[in-house]
Design an enzyme around this catalytic site. Structure first.
Site, PDB file in Angstrom:
ATOM      1  N   THR A  87       0.871  -1.188   0.000  1.00  0.00           N
ATOM      2  CA  THR A  87       0.000   0.000   0.000  1.00  0.00           C
ATOM      3  C   THR A  87       0.904   1.233   0.000  1.00  0.00           C
ATOM      4  OG1 THR A  87      -0.141  -0.130   2.422  1.00  0.00           O
ATOM      5  CG2 THR A  87      -1.940  -1.104   1.148  1.00  0.00           C
ATOM      6  N   THR A 124      -1.164  -3.113   5.338  1.00  0.00           N
ATOM      7  CA  THR A 124      -1.442  -1.954   6.190  1.00  0.00           C
ATOM      8  C   THR A 124      -2.361  -1.005   5.434  1.00  0.00           C
ATOM      9  OG1 THR A 124       0.725  -2.176   7.230  1.00  0.00           O
ATOM     10  CG2 THR A 124      -0.407  -0.072   7.492  1.00  0.00           C
ATOM     11  N   ARG A 152       9.539  -6.784  11.511  1.00  0.00           N
ATOM     12  CA  ARG A 152      10.677  -5.863  11.494  1.00  0.00           C
ATOM     13  C   ARG A 152      11.660  -6.368  10.455  1.00  0.00           C
ATOM     14  NH1 ARG A 152      12.060  -6.676  17.678  1.00  0.00           N
ATOM     15  NH2 ARG A 152      11.290  -8.737  17.045  1.00  0.00           N
ATOM     16  N   CYS A 266       7.844   1.694   5.749  1.00  0.00           N
ATOM     17  CA  CYS A 266       6.688   1.598   6.640  1.00  0.00           C
ATOM     18  C   CYS A 266       6.452   2.867   7.449  1.00  0.00           C
ATOM     19  CB  CYS A 266       6.848   0.394   7.570  1.00  0.00           C
ATOM     20  SG  CYS A 266       6.691  -1.201   6.736  1.00  0.00           S
ATOM     21  N   LYS A 329      18.278   0.529   7.406  1.00  0.00           N
ATOM     22  CA  LYS A 329      18.610  -0.068   8.688  1.00  0.00           C
ATOM     23  C   LYS A 329      19.524  -1.260   8.436  1.00  0.00           C
ATOM     24  CE  LYS A 329      15.756  -2.755  10.850  1.00  0.00           C
ATOM     25  NZ  LYS A 329      14.579  -3.329  11.548  1.00  0.00           N
TER      26      LYS A 329
END
Length: 461
Positions: A87, A124, A152, A266, A329
């Site tokens: 999304t 989501t 995650r 996200c 990350k």
């Protein structure tokens, strides 16, 4: 149980492999033939620790297969369907639901009337989406449950096979709700047997759980970054401040590391979509603080660029700058909205010769940021650098020997954009260490005047 997973991107590929590992017969469906081919061969098209091994095992055992959409016959035979499509953010900040709607439409066209199928949304979505989509599935008698994901990146396999909670958002019709709950109980039976908490609620609450969780995490990160701004103005030390706050059990230490801020696919898009949806519902004021959360996060990138320019005597033009990190990350090759890459790109646009180092994300950097030089090995990347920026805290970077690193650079100056380095060791090795939100600030460093005389070495690509 016979299961289909519609959408085999990051979420879908991990979820399909995990469901097969739990003993189900799983078919992963996607419109991208190249992605399907790679997954069918046991090769994930992205990096996620543990996924390649899991995928290879379950495909070899025949528990997991992949197919290119449309696959109407296979959809009709399955008992449960997971929707795991993306999304992405629209131009106005809202969530683009076109992929979710296309998946629901494919199911509506494939499922026979009265099929008794259960459709489970994991994407989501803005609150209110599930109830609207349920209406389009009603003629087929399908029960729509919303079961948000909490993965995650870097720990997605572990988070799927050993989650800290499972949420069921059930429809209002009691018959459909019972069918949906029983189906998910069967799917997750091994996890429930381990004692994983199960929260049973309605559609809107389940939709809100994911965006509320991401909004809270984003707020906590931006809070400590706001405190870093105050520390920089007052001489305070944000690392010591965060440590002191973390001992308070009402606050906790997680997500209290100040630095260059969050990115990825996200948190940034989810908080913006939440604000957009709240405005549609007439309650924008309730979440207006998230706009400040977003603004604080963006300012940290500005701060790093400004600090780098100061270290380079006011202008980065012609300077050799090394950025350690490209992924947003560690333990991921995802460069979406990466703070490290935005800083690298902005310094490059200002005339710096930017070299980017990352253990996993360099292929993506070469595809999307052609002006940036890429080097895989950290020590090779550091050769003759005027300035080093640590912007993604990979272990390979955090564990660098500062003495060995100092021998490679032209000027031993490092901006620690994650406050991840051992400050004492690096300063004892002769480095000027600049952490965000930490007491220092040094005068502008004329790095080109300080550059050591040395014969240049060829940097391998």
């Amino acid at each position: 149980m016979r299961i289909t997973v519609l959408g085999c991107g990051y979420l879908g590929a991990v979820h399909a492999a995990a469901m097969a590992a739990l003993g189900h017969d799983v078919l992963g469906v996607d419109v991208d033939a190249d992605r399907v081919g790679a997954l069918a061969a046991g090769r994930p098209p992205f990096y996620e620790p543990g996924l390649a091994e899991l995928l290879e095992r379950v495909t070899r055992e025949g528990c997991l297969r992949f197919a290119v959409a449309p696959v109407s016959e296979q959809l009709a035979r399955a008992e449960l369907h997971f929707i795991t499509v993306g999304t992405p953010q629209s131009d106005d900040g809202s969530a683009d639901l076109s992929h979710v709607e296309a998946a629901v439409e494919a199911l509506r066209g494939a499922l026979p009337a009265g099929s008794g199928a259960v459709v489970v949304g994991k994407s989501t979505v803005p609150v209110g989406t599930a109830s609207r989509l349920a209406e389009s599935l009603a003629p087929r008698g399908a029960a729509l449950v919303w079961n948000p994901e909490f993965l995650r990146e870097g720990r997605a396999v572990e988070d799927t096979l050993h989650p800290d909670r499972i949420v069921y958002g059930l429809p209002g019709d009691p018959v459909l709700a019972r069918r949906g709950q029983e189906a998910l109980d069967a799917v997750y039976a091994p996890l429930l047997a381990e004692g994983v908490p199960r929260i049973v609620t309605n559609h809107p609450t389940a939709e809100l759980v994911k965006v509320a969780a991401n909004s809270f995490l984003a707020t906590k990160i931006s809070f400590i970054n706001a405190m870093a701004e105050v520390c920089e103005a007052t001489g305070g030390d944000v690392v010591a401040l965060a440590e002191a706050l973390g001992y308070d059990e009402r606050i906790g230490a997680a997500f209290l590391r100040a630095g260059v801020g969050f990115g990825g696919g996200c948190l940034p898009k989810d908080i913006r979509a939440f604000v957009a949806r709240a405005e549609e519902l007439g309650v924008r004021e309730a979440v207006s603080f998230l706009e400040q959360v977003d603004a604080i996060n963006r300012r940290r990138r500005d701060r790093v660029v400004a600090l780098a320019e100061r270290c380079l005597g006011g202008s980065p033009e012609g300077a050799r700058v090394v950025v350690l990190g490209a992924a947003f990350k560690p333990d991921s090759d995802d460069i979406r909205d990466s703070p490290a890459l935005e800083v690298a790109r902005r310094l490059h646009e200002r005339g710096a010769r930017v070299r980017v180092c990352d253990p996993r994300a360099l292929d993506a950097v070469r595809r999307h940021h052609r002006g940036l030089e890429t080097v895989r090995e950290p020590l090779a990347a550091l050769e003759d650098a005027d300035l080093v920026l640590l912007l993604t805290e990979w272990n390979e970077f955090v564990r660098l020997d500062p003495d060995e690193a100092a021998d490679r650079v032209a000027t031993p100056v490092v901006i620690d954009g994650r406050n991840a380095l051992d400050v004492r060791r690096w300063r004892e090795a002769g480095w000027t260490h600049l952490g965000l939100g930490r007491p220092r600030l040094v005068p502008a460093l004329r790095t080109r005047a300080l550059r050591r005389a040395r014969s240049p070495r060829k940097v391998p690509r």
